[in-house]
Design an enzyme around this catalytic site. Structure first.
Site, PDB file in Angstrom:
ATOM      1  CB  VAL A 292       9.108  13.357  89.971  1.00  0.00           C
ATOM      2  CG1 VAL A 292       9.044  13.336  91.488  1.00  0.00           C
ATOM      3  CG2 VAL A 292       8.150  12.339  89.392  1.00  0.00           C
ATOM      4  CD  GLU A 297       7.602  16.688  94.811  1.00  0.00           C
ATOM      5  OE1 GLU A 297       8.252  15.650  94.853  1.00  0.00           O
ATOM      6  OE2 GLU A 297       7.735  17.519  93.901  1.00  0.00           O
ATOM      7  CG  ASP A 339     -20.376  47.425 114.410  1.00  0.00           C
ATOM      8  OD1 ASP A 339     -21.030  48.415 114.027  1.00  0.00           O
ATOM      9  OD2 ASP A 339     -20.709  46.725 115.380  1.00  0.00           O
ATOM     10  CG  ASP A 644     -21.733  42.950 117.030  1.00  0.00           C
ATOM     11  OD1 ASP A 644     -22.584  43.234 116.155  1.00  0.00           O
ATOM     12  OD2 ASP A 644     -21.461  43.700 117.978  1.00  0.00           O
ATOM     13  CG  ASP A 648     -23.134  42.745 111.496  1.00  0.00           C
ATOM     14  OD1 ASP A 648     -23.455  43.695 110.763  1.00  0.00           O
ATOM     15  OD2 ASP A 648     -22.981  42.857 112.728  1.00  0.00           O
ATOM     16  CG  ASN A 710      12.110  22.222  91.413  1.00  0.00           C
ATOM     17  OD1 ASN A 710      12.927  21.860  92.253  1.00  0.00           O
ATOM     18  ND2 ASN A 710      10.814  22.045  91.562  1.00  0.00           N
ATOM     19  CD  GLU A 713      16.419  19.363  91.095  1.00  0.00           C
ATOM     20  OE1 GLU A 713      15.722  18.436  90.658  1.00  0.00           O
ATOM     21  OE2 GLU A 713      16.266  19.866  92.222  1.00  0.00           O
ATOM     22  CG  ASN A 738      11.910  16.817  93.666  1.00  0.00           C
ATOM     23  OD1 ASN A 738      11.947  18.028  93.530  1.00  0.00           O
ATOM     24  ND2 ASN A 738      10.793  16.118  93.621  1.00  0.00           N
ATOM     25  CB  THR A 741      15.493  20.867  97.334  1.00  0.00           C
ATOM     26  OG1 THR A 741      14.822  20.063  96.367  1.00  0.00           O
ATOM     27  CG2 THR A 741      16.989  20.810  97.107  1.00  0.00           C
ATOM     28  CG  ASP A 742      10.185  19.561  96.836  1.00  0.00           C
ATOM     29  OD1 ASP A 742      10.787  20.609  96.565  1.00  0.00           O
ATOM     30  OD2 ASP A 742       9.375  19.003  96.081  1.00  0.00           O
TER      31      ASP A 742
END
Length: 912
Positions: A292, A297, A339, A644, A648, A710, A713, A738, A741-742
């Site tokens: 984890v 994440e 264009d 435009d 296109d 990470n 750790e 975790n 820091t996340d």
């Protein structure tokens, strides 16, 4: 029905081929044809269900890892962590879900453009019928303001002009005729005898026979291309997917090693009172906690936040992002296919030069504002004191169907923009169109048509004298002239004069001017309409141009500094486009230019070989634009494409970044695009690219930060287990670090402002790894430094009695690794410059995040209820300061690394 080159058939042959007649079809025949060909409407294939699209967002490797992390976090009782990850997953899925509905919206916008009804001849009489009931062979009647309901061959015209800008990209209405053409392969906008579905009758009237309906029309063909286009992943999405796989494999391998090393160590020396089952459960919890911890994440959240904040900044700079990942893709753009009209240029025709046989007059002023001056030889002149100049402006504004009006606080042209340029120029000289027409009302006219390429009007003044005014293409007007007006005197027009006029015309054409010749004749007697265009007195040539935007020229120069190539793709003629391209520094003498007809003669391999030398593509179709984009992509480029019109839309979807115009763009082009320019200005694209580069830099900073911390750790626990030491961190402490820091510090990296000189860098290689630029080395050495520092203070804390001092040692390790990460983020949030610069305070959110995280970390040590939960002990001040001092080593180490990189960059710059 087999598609035929209808423009090459005469009206009679077209009627015969479609088995129709001048009075139209019978109702019975039309009914049978409706059953055969189907309704005249765009059809859509059955799409993927909403649920399936939503669930498909969870197939990515990183997302699967995060789902596993959520389950494990919940099982460990870490409900906050699990909830945060769930929110991230749902938000990402929603963003992806919304993006995949774009194609459907584009088709709906196309459907909305279809005409609801049309006037058709059935059984010899005019009927108003629903457009969906029209069939090939129907005769339709066209009036001013009508939307063309299907593709058709024109068989009768009366001053008919159709605005085809949405389909061809040309802003000027096209004059139509009924004559057949003899070239089969001819640009859509040059088929003067055809009218196409969803274009608009701007002037005049006519009749036409329907040749194609529904999905067989040009607009239907475009709809089919849009439907078949697949949404490709952005460069960032590809890289994150690859990184997710790599991280997943690495995490599983490390956790497996730690688990089995722990079990093996237990088997060799089982501690008293602990069973194998207990050890397996403990090592499993440690392995899971590390898994984890190792998963970044927060990455999807930071990516989303970085993109969303970049999006907000882009809106302030006139770029509206419709697809969130496009923010980052902009930063990797290497080619912009733009264009011309209204994007690189101002989209307004202005007369800039008037040439007579003796003088050149330059006209100042921009847009439709009737303010400006006339200059000759660098000095201001009064047009009313120059008879020839005054006469040219009078002819131009009176032989004219446009008008200049003041509406909603601005001057606008009602009618054709080319004619409007004369009205504006005349008003700058003090000549009011309505006053002139009041003094000399129009009594007859020969309207402009594409065959004659000129227009003539006959006027009568209060004394009864008559005058004919003529304007048109030089090669159409000059042969009708036999005299010239020079110095207020009418003289014979010699062969030398004609040669000089042709040379002036060629010179002006080479400077991208649209040129019209002006002439007149006077008579005391009425001038018959058929004689209005003979024995004329030549006056001069007026050159008008849709001038380049000043800010676009500057933006193109910025693109060159940033290593971005700009290519012009336009519906205009090649010579005009090339001249503008040279003025804007898009092209030089060695650049190539190709037309759509020339592209048709080239294979894809031939186009692939020359595409990087081509500066201008002119008179191109939707298929041509897609081939051009494909050729650039095969060359390894990230392509942005502007557009435009409806024509296109396929190319906007095919490009890595589709850019639509917010002011002049059709709904179809906006729905197909990734980005919409709210000011239709090329410079806004370049601003958006700058923001995109900044977003990617911030994502890289996050990756470098998270994986470095990470790795620290994981290494701390891995080496401790390998060396037979007590574990420096327990599961709940790992999860807390975790989360911290996340949390705020990592997310605050997403709001870093762009680094200085970001637009002086070359675009990154699309194949370049997200770990390039020394990130891997940074992750390794920072992880090792954190491991050495944390394990050293842990061993020091254990002292001579590890059993008695274990909680104190773990508290020291817990604080040290947490402060390591906070010192680290302070150092790396500025990528190259020292943190001692003013830029250190450019992101106050990060400084606040670090302060809050530090207080929370201290709280779990010094607030007793929290200390009980996290199994920490109160540390004396000297040990706390020692922990902070050891952790600060990473700050100074990163600063040393940045100093080395700056010196290295300077040496490289000096050598080059």
């Amino acid at each position: 029905m087999t598609t035929q080159p209808w423009h090459t058939l005469s009206p009679e042959r077209t009627l015969h081929t479609l088995k129709s007649g001048a009075t139209g079809l019978s109702s019975e025949n039309a009914g049978r044809r409706l059953e055969r060909y189907g309704p005249n409407e765009l059809t859509a294939q059955k799409g993927t269900s909403s649920l399936k699209i939503f669930l498909s967002q969870f197939k990515d490797m990183m997302v699967i890892i995060l789902i596993i992390a959520t389950i494990i976090s919940a099982a460990l009782g870490e409900y906050i962590d699990a909830t945060v990850i769930c929110i991230i997953l749902v938000l990402n899925a929603v963003f992806g879900f919304v993006q995949e509905f774009k194609a459907e919206k584009a088709l709906l916008a196309l459907k909305a453009m279809s005409a609801p009804s049309a006037t058709v001849l059935r059984d010899g009489k005019e009927h108003l019928v629903a457009a969906r009931e029209l069939v090939p062979g129907d005769i339709i009647v066209l009036h001013t303001g009508d939307m063309i309901p299907a593709d058709c061959r024109i068989i009768e015209v009366a001053n008919l002009r159709i605005n085809e800008s949405a389909l061809t990209g040309e802003s000027t209405p096209v004059s139509k005729n009924a004559s057949e053409l003899y070239e089969k392969e001819i640009f859509l906008g040059d088929r003067g005898n055809m009218a196409y579905s969803s274009t608009i009758v701007e002037y005049g009237r006519g009749k036409a026979i329907i040749t194609e309906t529904g999905m067989q029309t040009e607009i239907g063909r475009i709809a089919d291309i849009i439907r078949q286009e697949q949404l490709e992943p952005t460069p960032l999405q590809v890289k994150l997917h690859k990184m997710g796989k790599q991280i997943g494999i690495a995490i599983l391998a490390i956790c497996a090693v730690i688990f089995f090393v722990g079990i093996a160590r237990f088997m060799m020396d089982p501690p008293a009172g602990i069973t194998l089952t207990d050890e397996i459960l403990e090592m499993f919890m440690i392995a899971v906690s590390l898994a984890v911890a190792a998963i970044p994440e927060g990455l999807p959240a930071v990516v989303t936040i970085s993109l969303a904040l970049g999006l907000q900044r882009m809106v302030k700079r006139h770029a509206l992002i419709r697809r969130l990942p496009a923010v980052e893709t902009l930063g990797s753009t290497t080619v912009i296919c733009s264009d011309k009209t209204g994007t690189l240029t101002k989209g307004v025709m202005n007369i800039k030069i008037i040439r007579t046989l003796e003088h050149s007059y330059y006209v100042s002023g921009e847009g439709y504002e009737p303010e400006g001056h006339f200059k000759h030889g660098g000095e201001h002149v009064d047009p009313n004191e120059r008879q020839v100049l005054s006469k040219i402006l009078t002819v131009g504004t009176m032989c004219n169907d446009a008008s200049l009006v003041f509406e909603d606080g601005q001057w606008v042209i009602q009618g054709d923009s080319t004619e409007g340029a004369f009205v504006v120029a005349a008003k700058k000289a003090g000549l009011e169109q309505h006053i002139l027409l009041g003094e000399m009302p129009r009594i007859e006219e020969n309207p402009f048509d594409s065959e004659r390429k000129r227009m003539a009007t006959i006027h009568m003044d209060s004394s009864g004298s008559h005058v004919a005014f003529v304007k048109g293409a030089m090669d159409s007007v000059l042969p009708l002239c036999n005299k010239k007006l020079v110095n207020d005197e009418i003289m014979e027009l010699t062969d030398e004069d004609r040669k000089q006029i042709e040379e002036i015309n060629e010179e002006m054409a080479g400077e991208a001017y649209r040129i019209l010749a002006l002439a007149y004749k006077e008579s005391e007697q009425p001038i018959p309409q058929e004689n209005a265009e003979s024995d004329l007195i030549f006056l001069g040539l007026a050159g008008m141009i849709d001038a380049p935007r000043t800010e676009a020229i500057e933006a193109i120069n910025n693109c060159k500094k940033a290593g971005i190539r700009v290519v012009m793709i336009t519906g205009d003629h090649k010579l005009t486009a090339m001249a503008i391209a040279k003025q804007m520094d898009i092209a030089d003498e060695n650049s190539l230019a190709y037309t759509g007809v020339e592209l048709d003669k080239m294979t894809d391999d031939q186009l692939f070989n020359v595409v990087e030398r081509v500066a201008v593509f002119a008179r191109v179709s939707p298929e041509h634009k897609m081939r051009i984009i494909d050729a650039w992509k095969k060359r390894g480029h990230i392509v942005a494409m502007t557009g435009d019109g409806v024509n296109d839309a396929p190319a906007l979807k095919r490009a890595d970044i589709g850019v639509a115009m917010g002011i002049t763009g059709t709904d179809v082009s906006k729905e197909a695009a990734d980005m919409v320019l709210t000011d239709d200005n090329f410079a806004s694209i370049v601003n958006a690219i700058e923001e995109g580069r900044g977003v990617y830099d911030n994502i890289r900073k996050f990756v470098r930060y998270m994986l470095s911390t990470n790795s620290g750790e994981v290494l701390v626990v891995f080496l401790a287990a390998l060396m037979g030491m007590p574990l420096p961190l327990i599961a709940i402490q790992i999860l807390w670090i975790n989360l911290i820091t996340d949390g705020l510090p990592a997310i605050s990296l997403g709001v870093e402002p762009p680094e200085a000189g970001i637009m002086k860098r070359r675009p990154r290689d699309p194949k370049e790894s997200i770990f390039s630029g020394g990130i891997v080395y940074h992750i390794i050495w920072v992880g090792i430094l954190m491991t050495i520092g944390t394990l050293s203070i842990f061993v020091w804390g254990l002292g001579s009695d590890p059993d008695a001092n274990i909680d104190r040692a773990r508290t020291l390790a817990f604080l040290t690794i947490a402060f390591f990460q906070l010192w680290h983020v302070l150092a790396i949030h500025i990528e190259k410059d020292t943190v001692l610069s003013r830029k250190f305070f450019a992101n106050p959110y990060l400084l606040i995040a670090v302060a809050v995280s530090a207080l929370l970390q201290l709280a779990v040590v010094y607030v007793q209820p929290l200390a009980d939960v996290f199994q920490t002990v109160h540390l004396p001040l000297n040990e706390l300061l020692l922990s902070i001092l050891v952790a600060s080593s990473v700050f100074f180490a990163v600063e040393t690394e940045k100093s080395y990189r700056r010196r290295k960059d300077r040496l490289v710059a000096e050598q080059t």
